[in-house]
Design an enzyme around this catalytic site. Structure first.
Site, PDB file in Angstrom:
ATOM      1  N   CYS A  35     -82.083 -53.667 -24.351  1.00 56.76           N
ATOM      2  CA  CYS A  35     -82.485 -52.264 -24.195  1.00 56.76           C
ATOM      3  C   CYS A  35     -83.993 -52.112 -24.190  1.00 56.76           C
ATOM      4  CB  CYS A  35     -81.949 -51.430 -25.359  1.00 56.76           C
ATOM      5  SG  CYS A  35     -80.168 -51.326 -25.482  1.00 56.76           S
ATOM      6  N   CYS A  66     -78.557 -52.651 -20.719  1.00 52.60           N
ATOM      7  CA  CYS A  66     -77.863 -51.477 -21.240  1.00 52.60           C
ATOM      8  C   CYS A  66     -77.605 -50.497 -20.094  1.00 52.60           C
ATOM      9  CB  CYS A  66     -78.743 -50.827 -22.300  1.00 52.60           C
ATOM     10  SG  CYS A  66     -78.136 -49.253 -22.930  1.00 52.60           S
TER      11      CYS A  66
END
Length: 182
Positions: A35, A66
């Site tokens: 992320c 992500c």
């Protein structure tokens, strides 16, 4: 990443700080996901986090990007995502479009896409498709002699009856009435 220490990076993750996006990325061992620091996902356990200077380095270690924060995209803010969805809809609204297809195009869940699109445009993707179709139908009804059935099929409706119902809901007129009075 040399000027960033782990405490600074961890603080950026906890507080979802966009200012650090692009400076570093983090991966979570328990989920297998990488992320951006500004990701709005749940804060992971600190012992499960590994820091990376690039998404490609995290992906090389087996992590996947992500779907929420999309760290693999250079520009992934909501406006860019909505613009991308709008461009796809504007290009393909003559064909059957599903929320699933749109969500695959931008790499996020269809539920999140629906929320983001509505928050930024004031309408759902389906409402946007319908608006484009009805706008084109209105123009064709005024400027061509095409049959209502042909117009319905050309703009993406498989049934002229369904098209007529939607047209009436949107304009207050049936396609025949619209053609006659406009």
């Amino acid at each position: 990443m040399s000027f960033l220490n782990e405490e600074v990076m961890w603080d950026a993750i906890i507080h979802c700080q966009e200012a650090y996006d692009g400076l570093f990325f983090y991966a979570v061992k328990s989920t297998g996901i990488c992320c951006k620091p500004s990701c709005k996902s749940r804060v992971p356990l600190k012992e499960n986090v590994t820091f990376y200077s690039s998404v490609s380095a995290a992906m090389a270690d087996g992590y996947r990007p992500c779907k929420r924060c999309r760290p693999n995209l250079l520009q992934s803010n909501e406006e860019d995502l909505v613009q991308s969805i709008k461009q796809l809809i504007e290009r393909d609204y003559h064909h059957a479009l599903t929320l699933e297809q749109l969500s695959l195009h931008v790499g996020m869940s269809k539920y999140h896409l629906q929320r983001v699109f509505k928050r930024n445009t004031g309408m759902s993707p389906l409402e946007y498709v319908t608006k484009l179709r009805i706008d084109e139908a209105s123009t064709r009804l005024q400027t061509t002699e095409q049959t209502i059935t042909d117009i319905a099929h050309d703009i993406g409706y498989t049934s002229s009856a369904h098209f007529s119902n939607v047209f009436r809901q949107q304009t207050g007129y049936t396609p025949s009435e619209y053609r006659m009075w406009r």
